[in-house]
Enzyme design. Sequence first.
Site, PDB file in Angstrom:
ATOM      1  N   ARG A  44       0.823  -1.223   0.000  1.00  0.00           N
ATOM      2  CA  ARG A  44       0.000   0.000   0.000  1.00  0.00           C
ATOM      3  C   ARG A  44       0.851   1.264   0.000  1.00  0.00           C
ATOM      4  O   ARG A  44       0.500   2.262  -0.625  1.00  0.00           O
ATOM      5  CB  ARG A  44      -0.952  -0.032   1.203  1.00  0.00           C
ATOM      6  CG  ARG A  44      -2.105  -1.041   1.008  1.00  0.00           C
ATOM      7  CD  ARG A  44      -2.732  -1.422   2.333  1.00  0.00           C
ATOM      8  NE  ARG A  44      -3.936  -2.231   2.199  1.00  0.00           N
ATOM      9  CZ  ARG A  44      -3.969  -3.543   1.977  1.00  0.00           C
ATOM     10  NH1 ARG A  44      -2.838  -4.221   1.822  1.00  0.00           N
ATOM     11  NH2 ARG A  44      -5.123  -4.200   1.890  1.00  0.00           N
ATOM     12  N   ARG A 140      -5.992 -18.088  -9.543  1.00  0.00           N
ATOM     13  CA  ARG A 140      -6.834 -17.460  -8.508  1.00  0.00           C
ATOM     14  C   ARG A 140      -7.927 -16.580  -9.124  1.00  0.00           C
ATOM     15  O   ARG A 140      -7.738 -16.006 -10.191  1.00  0.00           O
ATOM     16  CB  ARG A 140      -5.939 -16.646  -7.548  1.00  0.00           C
ATOM     17  CG  ARG A 140      -5.004 -17.561  -6.776  1.00  0.00           C
ATOM     18  CD  ARG A 140      -4.010 -16.817  -5.936  1.00  0.00           C
ATOM     19  NE  ARG A 140      -4.626 -16.132  -4.814  1.00  0.00           N
ATOM     20  CZ  ARG A 140      -3.948 -15.383  -3.950  1.00  0.00           C
ATOM     21  NH1 ARG A 140      -2.647 -15.222  -4.091  1.00  0.00           N
ATOM     22  NH2 ARG A 140      -4.570 -14.789  -2.944  1.00  0.00           N
ATOM     23  N   SER A 186     -13.033  -9.312   2.233  1.00  0.00           N
ATOM     24  CA  SER A 186     -11.756  -9.298   1.538  1.00  0.00           C
ATOM     25  C   SER A 186     -11.212  -7.879   1.465  1.00  0.00           C
ATOM     26  O   SER A 186     -11.810  -7.002   0.841  1.00  0.00           O
ATOM     27  CB  SER A 186     -11.909  -9.865   0.122  1.00  0.00           C
ATOM     28  OG  SER A 186     -10.825  -9.436  -0.692  1.00  0.00           O
ATOM     29  N   ASP A 339      -4.526 -15.501   7.084  1.00  0.00           N
ATOM     30  CA  ASP A 339      -3.291 -16.122   6.590  1.00  0.00           C
ATOM     31  C   ASP A 339      -2.599 -16.972   7.655  1.00  0.00           C
ATOM     32  O   ASP A 339      -1.521 -17.522   7.408  1.00  0.00           O
ATOM     33  CB  ASP A 339      -2.315 -15.040   6.099  1.00  0.00           C
ATOM     34  CG  ASP A 339      -2.865 -14.291   4.898  1.00  0.00           C
ATOM     35  OD1 ASP A 339      -3.741 -14.829   4.198  1.00  0.00           O
ATOM     36  OD2 ASP A 339      -2.429 -13.145   4.668  1.00  0.00           O
TER      37      ASP A 339
HETATM   38  O1  LIG Z   1      -5.237  -6.802   1.538  1.00  0.00           O
HETATM   39  C1  LIG Z   1      -4.259  -7.494   1.865  1.00  0.00           C
HETATM   40  O2  LIG Z   1      -3.132  -7.004   2.037  1.00  0.00           O
HETATM   41  C2  LIG Z   1      -4.478  -8.946   2.069  1.00  0.00           C
HETATM   42  C3  LIG Z   1      -5.745  -9.431   2.204  1.00  0.00           C
HETATM   43  C4  LIG Z   1      -6.056 -10.854   2.411  1.00  0.00           C
HETATM   44  O3  LIG Z   1      -6.619 -11.369   1.207  1.00  0.00           O
HETATM   45  P1  LIG Z   1      -8.205 -11.242   0.860  1.00  0.00           P
HETATM   46  O4  LIG Z   1      -8.509  -9.829   0.625  1.00  0.00           O
HETATM   47  O5  LIG Z   1      -8.365 -12.075  -0.385  1.00  0.00           O
HETATM   48  O6  LIG Z   1      -8.909 -11.823   2.039  1.00  0.00           O
HETATM   49  C5  LIG Z   1      -4.832 -11.671   2.792  1.00  0.00           C
HETATM   50  O7  LIG Z   1      -5.100 -13.039   2.643  1.00  0.00           O
HETATM   51  C6  LIG Z   1      -3.628 -11.294   1.974  1.00  0.00           C
HETATM   52  O8  LIG Z   1      -2.503 -12.008   2.385  1.00  0.00           O
HETATM   53  C7  LIG Z   1      -3.298  -9.830   2.140  1.00  0.00           C
HETATM   54  C1  LIG Z   2      -2.761 -14.737   0.657  1.00  0.00           C
HETATM   55  C2  LIG Z   2      -1.567 -14.161   0.712  1.00  0.00           C
HETATM   56  O1  LIG Z   2      -1.089 -13.202  -0.139  1.00  0.00           O
HETATM   57  P1  LIG Z   2      -1.638 -12.708  -1.544  1.00  0.00           P
HETATM   58  O2  LIG Z   2      -3.138 -12.830  -1.563  1.00  0.00           O
HETATM   59  O3  LIG Z   2      -1.155 -11.315  -1.638  1.00  0.00           O
HETATM   60  O4  LIG Z   2      -0.999 -13.571  -2.594  1.00  0.00           O
HETATM   61  C3  LIG Z   2      -0.609 -14.492   1.790  1.00  0.00           C
HETATM   62  O5  LIG Z   2       0.437 -13.826   1.876  1.00  0.00           O
HETATM   63  O6  LIG Z   2      -0.853 -15.422   2.576  1.00  0.00           O
END
Ligand SMILES: O=C(O)C1=C[C@@H](OP(=O)(O)O)[C@@H](O)[C@H](O)C1
Ligand SMILES: C=C(OP(=O)(O)O)C(=O)O
Length: 456
Positions: A44, A140, A186, A339
């Site tokens: 970010r 994904r 999310s 995570d």
């Molecule tokens: O916004 C972020 O930095 C993140 C959001 C999460 O994903 P989701 O938004 O798919 O839940 C997390 O699993 C990922 O590692 C980092």
């Molecule tokens: C889900 C993860 O990251 P990203 O979604 O950014 O690949 C993670 O770091 O566990």
Amino acid sequence: MIPAAAREDTILAHSDTPTPLESRACGPLAGKVRVPGDKSISHRALILGALSVGETRISGLLEGEDVLNTAKSMRALGARVERTAPFTWSVAGVGVGGFAQPAAPLDFGNSGTGCRLVMGAVAGCPIAAIFDGDASLRSRPMRRILDPLELMGARTSDIGEGGRLPLTLHGARYPVPIVYKTPVASAQIKSAVLLAGLSAPGITTVIEQEASRDHTELMLKHFGAEISSENEGSHGRRISLNGEPELHGAGVVVPADPSSASFPIVAALIVEGSDVVFSDVMTNPLRTGLFTTLREMGASIEESGVRGDAGEPMAQLRVRASKLKGVEVPPERAPSMIDEYLVLAVAAAFAEGTTIMRGLQELRVKESDRLEATADMLRVNGVKVEVSGDDLIVEGRGHVPGGGLVATHMDHRIAMSALVMGCASDRPVKVDDTAFIATSFPDFIPMMRALGADFA
Ligand SMILES: O=C(O)C1=C[C@@H](OP(=O)(O)O)[C@@H](O)[C@H](O)C1
Ligand SMILES: C=C(OP(=O)(O)O)C(=O)O
């Protein structure tokens, strides 16, 4: 002295051949460490720096592959991004809506966050960009991001089957502010909509049934945006952003990543006699569900010296080996520890009694199907485990037989969880590939060795 750019290339390099590793039971872990900067905040800081006018100075940036790919994409979109010293970066931004058309596809490697947040930022600019990633990222779902961005005026073409990468995103010339209810909790969906909303006149609103991590909101405020957040229902949030702000470059101090810390923390809990101190760990309540759960299991995690920067609290944590017991983890806790279930499952295997983790459907769409991969990781090491719908049930017996070879499926968190398990299992635990650990925690192996882990 090696020039900054050359040093950065050295960091970027990683092997294409699998690098297996074995983790064996070790003596007590001890020491004081600072795990690397938070991955979510690092992405970010680079993106908001690139969308700001003036200079953003970032210290403590995570120099993992995921974040370095975001840095590269910001350069490709016209920002000046420089590594001025280790973990210290400077970004000169182009201003909201000011991204330039990139000359080549943007490659996000293994990173869902980088890819999806940049999609949001590009959707608010009148340019076209090709988004791509590695085999894991190509598998994904991206529809969850593209749906709201299309409502705001963006368009896609040349899109992979099922709305997957690679794809071309055409940003909106006249972005439209929307009110959007996210279909799942999310932060990536929420952040993509808010970043696109920066270029839209009027108020963009995101409603989430369950609050997800709020780093985007906190950082937008820090960079000068007008953004407010109020509670929605019992666990949700309603976030409103006033569009077309002038964002000003700002200083960002990145705290240590609680998701990365969770691996040595669980290792310290399960290896008898361990006593490890972690400094500067971010303790934003939307990220600390694992610590709550571990404490319920009987973990000794002492917090001290709480302080904050740009709205993000951090603290020192002292973790001592503890006798753990099985618990039930409620589904509404999932967003705050999404995570961390993999390494929690390892802690659960060493606990006495059954641990039930409910509502884990989102784990199926991460770097791997983490629900199945976690169950397999435990099973091949002699732990009784069951996947029941979206729940994971682990039968803890106070010890883990080990002796298994764990398939990491291009997933850094599977690799690190399995290596943590081997620190206290009866027989060694082997992982087939450690290469992906570099996406989020490049120094994991040397840091664990320095604490006393036996990896060979
Ligand atoms: O916004 C972020 O930095 C993140 C959001 C999460 O994903 P989701 O938004 O798919 O839940 C997390 O699993 C990922 O590692 C980092
Ligand atoms: C889900 C993860 O990251 P990203 O979604 O950014 O690949 C993670 O770091 O566990």
